[in-house]
Design a protein around this motif. Structure first.
Motif, PDB file in Angstrom:
ATOM      1  N   LEU A 192       0.830  -1.206   0.000  1.00 55.63           N
ATOM      2  CA  LEU A 192       0.000   0.000   0.000  1.00 55.63           C
ATOM      3  C   LEU A 192       0.864   1.256   0.000  1.00 55.63           C
ATOM      4  CD1 LEU A 192      -3.006   0.951   0.187  1.00 55.63           C
ATOM      5  CD2 LEU A 192      -2.585   1.280   2.616  1.00 55.63           C
ATOM      6  N   ASP A 193       1.907   1.279   0.815  1.00 53.91           N
ATOM      7  CA  ASP A 193       2.763   2.459   0.899  1.00 53.91           C
ATOM      8  C   ASP A 193       3.574   2.654  -0.380  1.00 53.91           C
ATOM      9  OD1 ASP A 193       1.861   3.125   3.409  1.00 53.91           O
ATOM     10  OD2 ASP A 193       3.474   2.074   4.467  1.00 53.91           O
ATOM     11  N   ASN A 194       3.957   1.560  -1.033  1.00 53.06           N
ATOM     12  CA  ASN A 194       4.631   1.685  -2.327  1.00 53.06           C
ATOM     13  C   ASN A 194       3.724   2.340  -3.351  1.00 53.06           C
ATOM     14  OD1 ASN A 194       7.451   0.518  -3.100  1.00 53.06           O
ATOM     15  ND2 ASN A 194       6.705  -0.864  -1.495  1.00 53.06           N
ATOM     16  N   ILE A 195       2.474   1.893  -3.417  1.00 49.60           N
ATOM     17  CA  ILE A 195       1.546   2.439  -4.407  1.00 49.60           C
ATOM     18  C   ILE A 195       1.227   3.898  -4.113  1.00 49.60           C
ATOM     19  CG2 ILE A 195      -0.772   2.237  -5.386  1.00 49.60           C
ATOM     20  CD1 ILE A 195      -0.617  -0.782  -4.771  1.00 49.60           C
ATOM     21  N   ALA A 196       1.031   4.227  -2.842  1.00 45.83           N
ATOM     22  CA  ALA A 196       0.641   5.589  -2.456  1.00 45.83           C
ATOM     23  C   ALA A 196       1.813   6.566  -2.463  1.00 45.83           C
ATOM     24  CB  ALA A 196       0.008   5.560  -1.065  1.00 45.83           C
ATOM     25  N   PHE A 197       3.038   6.062  -2.596  1.00 39.85           N
ATOM     26  CA  PHE A 197       4.224   6.912  -2.434  1.00 39.85           C
ATOM     27  C   PHE A 197       4.196   8.183  -3.292  1.00 39.85           C
ATOM     28  CE2 PHE A 197       8.534   8.183  -3.602  1.00 39.85           C
ATOM     29  CZ  PHE A 197       9.090   8.406  -2.350  1.00 39.85           C
ATOM     30  N   PRO A 198       3.887   8.119  -4.605  1.00 38.24           N
ATOM     31  CA  PRO A 198       3.891   9.357  -5.396  1.00 38.24           C
ATOM     32  C   PRO A 198       2.891  10.392  -4.888  1.00 38.24           C
ATOM     33  CG  PRO A 198       3.969   7.449  -6.828  1.00 38.24           C
ATOM     34  CD  PRO A 198       3.660   6.941  -5.450  1.00 38.24           C
ATOM     35  N   LEU A 199       1.713   9.949  -4.440  1.00 34.50           N
ATOM     36  CA  LEU A 199       0.720  10.884  -3.910  1.00 34.50           C
ATOM     37  C   LEU A 199       1.216  11.550  -2.636  1.00 34.50           C
ATOM     38  CD1 LEU A 199      -2.599   8.854  -4.395  1.00 34.50           C
ATOM     39  CD2 LEU A 199      -1.859  10.854  -5.697  1.00 34.50           C
ATOM     40  N   ARG A 200       1.838  10.763  -1.775  1.00 33.67           N
ATOM     41  CA  ARG A 200       2.323  11.322  -0.510  1.00 33.67           C
ATOM     42  C   ARG A 200       3.556  12.190  -0.717  1.00 33.67           C
ATOM     43  NH1 ARG A 200       1.300   5.594   2.683  1.00 33.67           N
ATOM     44  NH2 ARG A 200      -0.888   6.010   3.239  1.00 33.67           N
ATOM     45  N   GLU A 201       4.439  11.761  -1.626  1.00 38.24           N
ATOM     46  CA  GLU A 201       5.674  12.521  -1.869  1.00 38.24           C
ATOM     47  C   GLU A 201       5.369  13.898  -2.454  1.00 38.24           C
ATOM     48  OE1 GLU A 201       9.937  12.949  -2.026  1.00 38.24           O
ATOM     49  OE2 GLU A 201       8.548  11.668  -0.896  1.00 38.24           O
ATOM     50  N   THR A 202       4.374  13.970  -3.338  1.00 38.22           N
ATOM     51  CA  THR A 202       4.007  15.248  -3.959  1.00 38.22           C
ATOM     52  C   THR A 202       2.922  15.979  -3.170  1.00 38.22           C
ATOM     53  OG1 THR A 202       2.356  14.139  -5.360  1.00 38.22           O
ATOM     54  CG2 THR A 202       4.572  14.405  -6.272  1.00 38.22           C
ATOM     55  N   ARG A 203       2.437  15.336  -2.089  1.00 36.20           N
ATOM     56  CA  ARG A 203       1.358  15.910  -1.266  1.00 36.20           C
ATOM     57  C   ARG A 203       0.154  16.289  -2.124  1.00 36.20           C
ATOM     58  NH1 ARG A 203       4.793  19.762   2.979  1.00 36.20           N
ATOM     59  NH2 ARG A 203       6.167  18.091   3.711  1.00 36.20           N
ATOM     60  N   ALA A 204      -0.129  15.429  -3.083  1.00 39.17           N
ATOM     61  CA  ALA A 204      -1.245  15.675  -3.984  1.00 39.17           C
ATOM     62  C   ALA A 204      -2.589  15.478  -3.297  1.00 39.17           C
ATOM     63  CB  ALA A 204      -1.139  14.758  -5.203  1.00 39.17           C
ATOM     64  N   LEU A 205      -2.637  14.601  -2.265  1.00 44.87           N
ATOM     65  CA  LEU A 205      -3.879  14.297  -1.564  1.00 44.87           C
ATOM     66  C   LEU A 205      -3.606  14.143  -0.086  1.00 44.87           C
ATOM     67  CD1 LEU A 205      -5.473  11.526  -3.846  1.00 44.87           C
ATOM     68  CD2 LEU A 205      -6.177  13.914  -3.694  1.00 44.87           C
ATOM     69  N   PRO A 206      -4.609  14.392   0.753  1.00 44.32           N
ATOM     70  CA  PRO A 206      -4.475  14.046   2.177  1.00 44.32           C
ATOM     71  C   PRO A 206      -4.211  12.549   2.330  1.00 44.32           C
ATOM     72  CG  PRO A 206      -6.425  15.390   1.799  1.00 44.32           C
ATOM     73  CD  PRO A 206      -5.901  15.004   0.448  1.00 44.32           C
TER      74      PRO A 206
ATOM     75  N   ALA B 265       3.967  -2.514  -8.955  1.00 48.10           N
ATOM     76  CA  ALA B 265       4.705  -1.450  -9.630  1.00 48.10           C
ATOM     77  C   ALA B 265       3.829  -0.748 -10.666  1.00 48.10           C
ATOM     78  CB  ALA B 265       5.960  -2.012 -10.277  1.00 48.10           C
ATOM     79  N   LEU B 266       2.975  -1.506 -11.350  1.00 50.20           N
ATOM     80  CA  LEU B 266       2.062  -0.911 -12.320  1.00 50.20           C
ATOM     81  C   LEU B 266       1.036  -0.024 -11.619  1.00 50.20           C
ATOM     82  CD1 LEU B 266       1.012  -0.660 -15.218  1.00 50.20           C
ATOM     83  CD2 LEU B 266      -0.301  -2.777 -14.841  1.00 50.20           C
ATOM     84  N   ALA B 267       0.505  -0.497 -10.483  1.00 51.80           N
ATOM     85  CA  ALA B 267      -0.445   0.320  -9.726  1.00 51.80           C
ATOM     86  C   ALA B 267       0.198   1.635  -9.292  1.00 51.80           C
ATOM     87  CB  ALA B 267      -0.939  -0.461  -8.504  1.00 51.80           C
ATOM     88  N   ARG B 268       1.464   1.571  -8.849  1.00 50.95           N
ATOM     89  CA  ARG B 268       2.166   2.806  -8.459  1.00 50.95           C
ATOM     90  C   ARG B 268       2.355   3.728  -9.669  1.00 50.95           C
ATOM     91  NH1 ARG B 268       8.072   2.168  -6.031  1.00 50.95           N
ATOM     92  NH2 ARG B 268       8.440   1.586  -8.204  1.00 50.95           N
ATOM     93  N   ALA B 269       2.668   3.157 -10.830  1.00 55.32           N
ATOM     94  CA  ALA B 269       2.860   3.968 -12.033  1.00 55.32           C
ATOM     95  C   ALA B 269       1.576   4.692 -12.442  1.00 55.32           C
ATOM     96  CB  ALA B 269       3.353   3.090 -13.178  1.00 55.32           C
TER      97      ALA B 269
END
Length: 296
Positions: A125-139, A177-181
């Protein structure tokens, strides 16, 4: 329960809203006069690409092929903005790749690396959510919900969310990895050897998933692969790199008819003939029920 439609798509403070997507069949990526030059230890340099040109059109699956050292992955990295060409330009969605901020780039292009490149210390879950959290795109809570949606989209279960990468099979790593992409809903997807390391059944299942997502999400895909089964199953066009540039970019039948030693070896040798025969057999099996119904 949050649905994917509930997840807001908004630009960051101070960032312009993303440009509208081109119409189907219009350019998504344009590479013009590109030179890739790298220094050689001890002095001198090697020229990988020389005055290379290529256009990727919206909605297609473009596959890059070429012999060792022809710079397939280098070109992919330049389309991502990870490498800077010595000369020439790369334009993505009408903007020079170097002018795009980190969040804008993540929202425009998703990347599936050859071996998944998952963070070993992060859960699925944290791998997939990483781009959203890193860019702070969503709460954080919305990022978690979005990651769960993408997890299910790639055919995994909610119970897989808390597994660690070391607990996953090769096929599951590719799916995570695809889900994260895809977590930022990019219109462009880059694939570097997407079926490498998978057994035949897992490879077939992953190709089926990629085809389905390409159609359902309206993705434009640029892929590097040596796997002819994957190439024949997915490609709209094939771009062949040789002699430091793209010698042809066309549908598979036109590429097969192009007279060049690499094409003869890669596509028309024993391995290529087996792959094409297998593809013909699969299509015959797939069309058989429809033909039988029509004949009744």
């Amino acid at each position: 329960m949050t649905t994917e439609a509930d997840v807001p798509k908004r630009p960051a403070d101070g960032e312009a809203a993303p440009a509208p997507l081109p119409e189907q069949g219009q350019p998504m990526i344009e590479v013009r006069g590109l030179w890739s030059v790298f220094p050689v230890p001890g002095g001198g340099e090697v020229v990988v690409h020389k005055d290379l040109g290529l256009t990727v059109y919206r909605g297609e699956v473009l596959t890059l092929v070429g012999g060792s050292g022809t710079g397939k992955t280098v070109l992919l990295r330049q389309m991502l903005g990870l490498n800077t060409p010595a000369k020439g330009s790369v334009t993505v969605l009408g903007q020079p790749i170097g002018s795009v901020s980190g969040r804008q780039a993540a929202a425009r292009v998703g990347m599936l690396f050859q071996h998944g490149a998952l963070f070993s210390a992060f859960s699925v879950l944290d791998n997939i959510a990483f781009p959203l959290r890193e860019t702070r795109a969503l709460p954080d809570e919305l990022a978690r919900e979005a990651a769960l949606l993408k997890l299910r989209m790639v055919g995994l279960k909610a119970s897989d969310a808390h597994k660690m990468p070391s607990e996953l099979s090769g096929g599951m790593v590719k799916r995570v990895a695809l889900a994260r992409a895809l977590i930022m809903d990019p219109p462009l997807l880059m694939l570097d050897e997407p079926t490498a390391g998978l057994d035949p059944d897992s490879s077939d299942a992953f190709v089926t998933l990629l085809r389905s997502l390409h159609q359902e999400l309206g993705l434009t895909v640029v892929m590097v692969t040596h796997d002819l089964d994957t190439l024949f199953e997915l490609s709209t066009r094939v771009a062949v790199l040789a002699e430091q540039h793209v010698i042809i970019a066309a549908p598979v039948p036109e590429v097969l008819a192009f007279d060049h030693p690499f094409i003869h070896h890669f596509f028309l040798g024993e391995r290529g003939q087996r792959a094409m025969e297998l593809l013909r057999d699969r299509r015959a099996v797939a069309s058989a029920p429809a033909a039988a119904v029509k004949g009744q």
